[in-house]
Design a protein around this motif. Structure first.
Motif, PDB file in Angstrom:
ATOM      1  N   VAL A  49      46.122  27.740  37.980  1.00 30.49           N
ATOM      2  CA  VAL A  49      45.766  26.918  36.824  1.00 30.49           C
ATOM      3  C   VAL A  49      45.753  27.741  35.533  1.00 30.49           C
ATOM      4  O   VAL A  49      46.283  27.282  34.515  1.00 30.49           O
ATOM      5  N   PRO A  50      45.167  28.963  35.512  1.00 30.81           N
ATOM      6  CA  PRO A  50      45.200  29.727  34.256  1.00 30.81           C
ATOM      7  C   PRO A  50      46.623  29.999  33.752  1.00 30.81           C
ATOM      8  O   PRO A  50      46.886  29.915  32.553  1.00 30.81           O
ATOM      9  N   GLY A  80      47.910  41.773  36.446  1.00 33.59           N
ATOM     10  CA  GLY A  80      46.515  41.377  36.374  1.00 33.59           C
ATOM     11  C   GLY A  80      45.989  40.905  37.704  1.00 33.59           C
ATOM     12  O   GLY A  80      46.535  41.228  38.763  1.00 33.59           O
ATOM     13  N   SER A  81      44.917  40.106  37.642  1.00 30.17           N
ATOM     14  CA  SER A  81      44.293  39.644  38.878  1.00 30.17           C
ATOM     15  C   SER A  81      43.741  38.233  38.716  1.00 30.17           C
ATOM     16  O   SER A  81      43.320  37.835  37.635  1.00 30.17           O
ATOM     17  N   ILE A  82      43.779  37.518  39.814  1.00 35.86           N
ATOM     18  CA  ILE A  82      43.164  36.191  39.920  1.00 35.86           C
ATOM     19  C   ILE A  82      42.413  36.170  41.231  1.00 35.86           C
ATOM     20  O   ILE A  82      42.956  36.572  42.266  1.00 35.86           O
ATOM     21  N   SER A  83      41.156  35.723  41.186  1.00 41.21           N
ATOM     22  CA  SER A  83      40.380  35.640  42.430  1.00 41.21           C
ATOM     23  C   SER A  83      39.662  34.300  42.499  1.00 41.21           C
ATOM     24  O   SER A  83      39.227  33.763  41.485  1.00 41.21           O
ATOM     25  N   TYR A  84      39.565  33.785  43.710  1.00 42.90           N
ATOM     26  CA  TYR A  84      38.892  32.513  43.967  1.00 42.90           C
ATOM     27  C   TYR A  84      37.922  32.694  45.121  1.00 42.90           C
ATOM     28  O   TYR A  84      38.237  33.386  46.090  1.00 42.90           O
ATOM     29  N   GLU A  85      36.785  32.052  45.015  1.00 46.52           N
ATOM     30  CA  GLU A  85      35.861  31.985  46.129  1.00 46.52           C
ATOM     31  C   GLU A  85      35.111  30.671  45.993  1.00 46.52           C
ATOM     32  O   GLU A  85      34.385  30.469  45.017  1.00 46.52           O
ATOM     33  N   ASN A  86      35.322  29.783  46.962  1.00 43.93           N
ATOM     34  CA  ASN A  86      34.779  28.433  46.905  1.00 43.93           C
ATOM     35  C   ASN A  86      35.265  27.749  45.635  1.00 43.93           C
ATOM     36  O   ASN A  86      36.439  27.641  45.404  1.00 43.93           O
ATOM     37  N   ASN A  87      34.371  27.277  44.774  1.00 48.97           N
ATOM     38  CA  ASN A  87      34.760  26.596  43.537  1.00 48.97           C
ATOM     39  C   ASN A  87      34.637  27.500  42.320  1.00 48.97           C
ATOM     40  O   ASN A  87      34.637  27.032  41.196  1.00 48.97           O
ATOM     41  N   ASN A  88      34.483  28.805  42.541  1.00 47.38           N
ATOM     42  CA  ASN A  88      34.318  29.761  41.454  1.00 47.38           C
ATOM     43  C   ASN A  88      35.437  30.783  41.502  1.00 47.38           C
ATOM     44  O   ASN A  88      36.037  31.022  42.540  1.00 47.38           O
ATOM     45  N   GLY A  89      35.702  31.396  40.360  1.00 46.36           N
ATOM     46  CA  GLY A  89      36.742  32.413  40.331  1.00 46.36           C
ATOM     47  C   GLY A  89      36.846  33.072  38.983  1.00 46.36           C
ATOM     48  O   GLY A  89      36.088  32.776  38.056  1.00 46.36           O
ATOM     49  N   SER A  90      37.806  33.970  38.879  1.00 49.27           N
ATOM     50  CA  SER A  90      38.058  34.649  37.612  1.00 49.27           C
ATOM     51  C   SER A  90      39.543  34.972  37.511  1.00 49.27           C
ATOM     52  O   SER A  90      40.235  35.094  38.515  1.00 49.27           O
ATOM     53  N   ALA A  91      39.990  35.112  36.271  1.00 45.34           N
ATOM     54  CA  ALA A  91      41.384  35.456  36.015  1.00 45.34           C
ATOM     55  C   ALA A  91      41.453  36.415  34.837  1.00 45.34           C
ATOM     56  O   ALA A  91      40.730  36.252  33.852  1.00 45.34           O
ATOM     57  N   ASP A  92      42.287  37.408  34.974  1.00 43.92           N
ATOM     58  CA  ASP A  92      42.576  38.351  33.891  1.00 43.92           C
ATOM     59  C   ASP A  92      44.040  38.739  34.078  1.00 43.92           C
ATOM     60  O   ASP A  92      44.348  39.660  34.826  1.00 43.92           O
ATOM     61  N   LYS A 112      36.124  30.509  36.439  1.00 41.83           N
ATOM     62  CA  LYS A 112      36.067  29.167  37.009  1.00 41.83           C
ATOM     63  C   LYS A 112      34.675  28.972  37.609  1.00 41.83           C
ATOM     64  O   LYS A 112      34.253  29.752  38.470  1.00 41.83           O
ATOM     65  N   GLN A 113      33.962  27.957  37.124  1.00 41.70           N
ATOM     66  CA  GLN A 113      32.640  27.654  37.658  1.00 41.70           C
ATOM     67  C   GLN A 113      32.597  26.177  38.001  1.00 41.70           C
ATOM     68  O   GLN A 113      32.949  25.338  37.189  1.00 41.70           O
ATOM     69  N   ASN A 114      32.193  25.902  39.219  1.00 36.03           N
ATOM     70  CA  ASN A 114      32.123  24.527  39.729  1.00 36.03           C
ATOM     71  C   ASN A 114      33.451  23.790  39.568  1.00 36.03           C
ATOM     72  O   ASN A 114      33.490  22.624  39.221  1.00 36.03           O
TER      73      ASN A 114
END
Length: 149
Positions: A49-50, A80-92, A112-114
């Protein structure tokens, strides 16, 4: 008249041909494996998505289109990096992009939160001029102004 039997090429050269063939096979398999890993990671990142949001924002920005030219598309391997865990995550991530006139780097940082992505940074740096164009622009400023009131 006597005839002499000549050994085949392989019979004469097997001492170096077999080890060399084995080494070349291992190298070729390693290159194929490495290529599939890079392609797989790149495919995962381009489906994120990002990545999609950033490319969409870049294609909607009139100033970016004026400088880079339309259409804006990717131009190489992302970093860079993208990580997901459940409904949360981060992207750089950084995405090399190009238009019909110029090339640039597109940078995206967010969390990503909720299940909802919020971006802290989304900007383009033009390769030729090093000009930085903020794609969040007024949206980020509006939310900051609301927090101040």
């Amino acid at each position: 008249m006597s005839t002499t039997e000549h050994k085949s090429w392989f019979a004469r050269n097997w001492g170096w041909a077999v080890p060399l063939g084995g080494c070349l096979t291992i190298i070729v398999l390693f290159v194929i494996f490495l290529g599939s890993v890079i392609f797989g990671v790149s495919e995962i990142m381009t489906e994120s998505v990002p990545y999609k949001d950033a490319i969409e924002k870049a294609n909607e920005d009139d100033y970016v289109l004026k400088i880079l030219g339309a259409p804006i598309e990717t131009n190489g391997i992302m970093g860079g990096s993208i990580s997901y865990e459940n409904n949360n995550g981060s992207a750089d991530i950084s995405i090399p992009i190009k238009g019909s006139k110029a090339e640039a780097q597109l940078y995206v940082t967010g969390t990503k939160q909720n299940g909802v992505w919020e971006y802290t940074e989304m900007y383009i740096i033009i390769d030729e001029t090093d000009e930085q164009i903020d794609l969040l622009g007024y949206e980020q400023n509006e939310s900051n102004n609301q927090d101040q009131w």
